[in-house]
Design a protein around this motif. Sequence first.
Motif, PDB file in Angstrom:
ATOM      1  N   VAL B 103      11.846  -8.275  32.572  1.00 21.07           N
ATOM      2  CA  VAL B 103      12.904  -9.005  31.880  1.00 21.07           C
ATOM      3  C   VAL B 103      12.316 -10.180  31.109  1.00 21.07           C
ATOM      4  N   THR B 104      11.329 -10.848  31.698  1.00 21.62           N
ATOM      5  CA  THR B 104      10.692 -11.981  31.024  1.00 21.62           C
ATOM      6  C   THR B 104      10.064 -11.553  29.698  1.00 21.62           C
ATOM      7  N   MET B 105       9.644 -10.286  29.606  1.00 16.30           N
ATOM      8  CA  MET B 105       9.029  -9.800  28.366  1.00 16.30           C
ATOM      9  C   MET B 105       9.974  -9.952  27.174  1.00 16.30           C
ATOM     10  N   GLY B 106      11.278  -9.958  27.439  1.00 15.31           N
ATOM     11  CA  GLY B 106      12.231 -10.138  26.351  1.00 15.31           C
ATOM     12  C   GLY B 106      12.085 -11.484  25.673  1.00 15.31           C
ATOM     13  N   LEU B 107      11.422 -12.438  26.350  1.00 17.59           N
ATOM     14  CA  LEU B 107      11.286 -13.790  25.798  1.00 17.59           C
ATOM     15  C   LEU B 107       9.948 -14.001  25.099  1.00 17.59           C
ATOM     16  N   TYR B 108       9.065 -12.988  25.141  1.00 16.47           N
ATOM     17  CA  TYR B 108       7.728 -13.145  24.562  1.00 16.47           C
ATOM     18  C   TYR B 108       7.790 -13.459  23.064  1.00 16.47           C
ATOM     19  N   GLY B 109       8.767 -12.851  22.374  1.00 20.80           N
ATOM     20  CA  GLY B 109       8.866 -13.080  20.937  1.00 20.80           C
ATOM     21  C   GLY B 109       9.143 -14.541  20.637  1.00 20.80           C
ATOM     22  N   ARG B 110      10.023 -15.135  21.448  1.00 18.88           N
ATOM     23  CA  ARG B 110      10.397 -16.530  21.233  1.00 18.88           C
ATOM     24  C   ARG B 110       9.248 -17.458  21.607  1.00 18.88           C
ATOM     25  N   LEU B 111       8.474 -17.060  22.630  1.00 20.97           N
ATOM     26  CA  LEU B 111       7.393 -17.922  23.113  1.00 20.97           C
ATOM     27  C   LEU B 111       6.299 -18.106  22.069  1.00 20.97           C
ATOM     28  N   GLY B 112       5.951 -17.018  21.385  1.00 24.43           N
ATOM     29  CA  GLY B 112       4.892 -17.119  20.393  1.00 24.43           C
ATOM     30  C   GLY B 112       3.517 -17.068  21.038  1.00 24.43           C
TER      31      GLY B 112
END
Lengths: 381, 266
Positions: B103-112
């Motif tokens: 689920v955390t992978m969904g935030l990788y784009g935002r993290l940069g």
Amino acid sequence: MSVVELLSDYTIQNVVAGAALLGLVSGVLGSFAVLRQQSLLGDTMSHAALPGVCLGFIIAGTRDIGSILLGALATGALAALVMLLLTRMSRLKTDAGLGITLSVFFAMGVVLLTHIQGMNNASQGGLDAFLFGQAAATLRSDLWIMGGITAVALALVAALWKEFKLVSFDPEFATSLGMPVAWLEVLLTVMVALAVVVGLQMVGVVLMAAMIIAPAVAARQWSRRLEDMVLLAALIGVVSGIFGALLSALSRGLATGPLIILSVSSVVLVSMTLAPERGFLWEAFRRMRARHRLRHQQVLTTLYRLAAHHADPIYRTEQGMLDTYHGLRTRAVLRQLERRGLAEWRDTPPDEPGPPRRWVLTPAGITEAERVLESLGRENA
Amino acid sequence: MSTTLHEPDLALHVEDLTVSYHSKPVLWDIDFDVPPGVMAAIIGPNGAGKSTLIKSVLGLVPAVAGHVTLHGRPYKAQRRRVGYVPQRSSVDWDFPTTALDVVTMGLYGRLGWLRRPGRRERDEAMAALELVGMADFARRQISQLSGGQQQRVFLARALVQKADVYFLDEPMAGVDATTERAIVDILRRLRDEGKTVIVVHHDLQTVRSYFDWLLILNVRVIAQGPVAEVYTADHLRQAYGGQIALLDQDTFLSEEAAAEAAVRAG
């Protein structure tokens, strides 16, 4: 020779350090290769390094390690590229593409090798050692190169950790987030080629693939997260590298590279057998327990049915009836049911003829039997 | 931004899209529009190009012609506003990772680049898992999850993307009834918040009860629009050909009769 003496030997120090570096880099990068189902790409690239080794030698004119490794890296990476183009542009499947690329590049390597051997160049001695590795020839300067490559690879993995993880798990989703997936995959592949280069001197092009695959496969058996798997693979690589190197030093004359491969393979064997949840033994144990439980349930419900048939909750069942019904000795199972408090081995009332003791369900046994029957009914519904 | 928007009133606008594989058309001249705030289904027979359409919109499959805009801008400029749930079978579930991790992978784009997920990202992922009813499985290895649970984890990964337009590829394929209901409930909630949900769907029986917008596809567009207008025996026959015999014809006949009666009465 004692271990302390061994470790103070200059050559052996070099070999052990080299083997440890190789184990470290191939364990880490191999984890990604195995998870991306590209284990055989490592094999192809290591075989394809051979023509590069020869070309490096021809161009440099001497056995200069720098140009030899550069050549190996170049043809290894080229093989990966050819393989990629073959499968993308034609209808060739991956396994066929890998097989063809491997054989063609390796054949070219062997041709070049024999060509060089025919040139009567005095400095060509030992070039064929790259086939199976020649660890004892490792120099301090080689170690610097190997260490440098390892450091760069590890730094890249650390910096791009989450990208590599997502690209290995779900490249499509990674693309939808805007990650440069193609570049990340190329980078991972080139780094495997770098690991191959590190291993050329130690284990040679033929056995190098095992060094990429084995630590990762062994580590996968014991780990639940990518972090654990990569760390464990690195550890397994380092330990079996050192172990193989020391083993070969202790038994003068046995080849180091193959001993390293055999060490890491035995770790794989142990892991495949013993690892919890994934090992063979675990699986066998689980099956045995399931069979055991099934036997218990069968005997228990037989007792229950007999009691129900006789409309007597404390119906006394003779051992012989149960043995006959199940076609085998049920004594051991009944003893276990007794221990679990589900059945009792009770005295027959004195006025009744027949065996002196018989089996009776306890109230707990009745509840359990009803539960089992109900769940069976649910499954059949 | 000063650039002019192309069809800004549409959540998704696809024009003239053509995709080919080995020089055979998989999608031909697709024009497809979805207004914001609807729950849309894409249906069609096997090989109709349903998944390819979604993948092409998201840039996963190259198009040979056509263009796509999301809320007026091309996909590349709108990545942050899009959530994606790929087909469950597209990944290896034996990968060593936990549900929370996925689920955390969904935030990788935002993290940069170079930034790692921390406490805040974990909390967000946890909240999404709670939403799909999987909070108790957060630390579970994904290979130990059932098919339905895996699908919920994938949905949670898209939820943390906090998108405006969601694309889901067969989210209801091979899941249990509880999961299907949970997924539909969550998608409805998204729609009620004004988000747009676009789903590749395979079960004709449930199209009318789940969705309010529909695209019927078979390499070309057969029909599109509000479900009530588009879901007709005629359109389905055009898309599915002989396979339509599998369907419950009585419902269509009785409904057509009812509609005729209503027309006559009106």
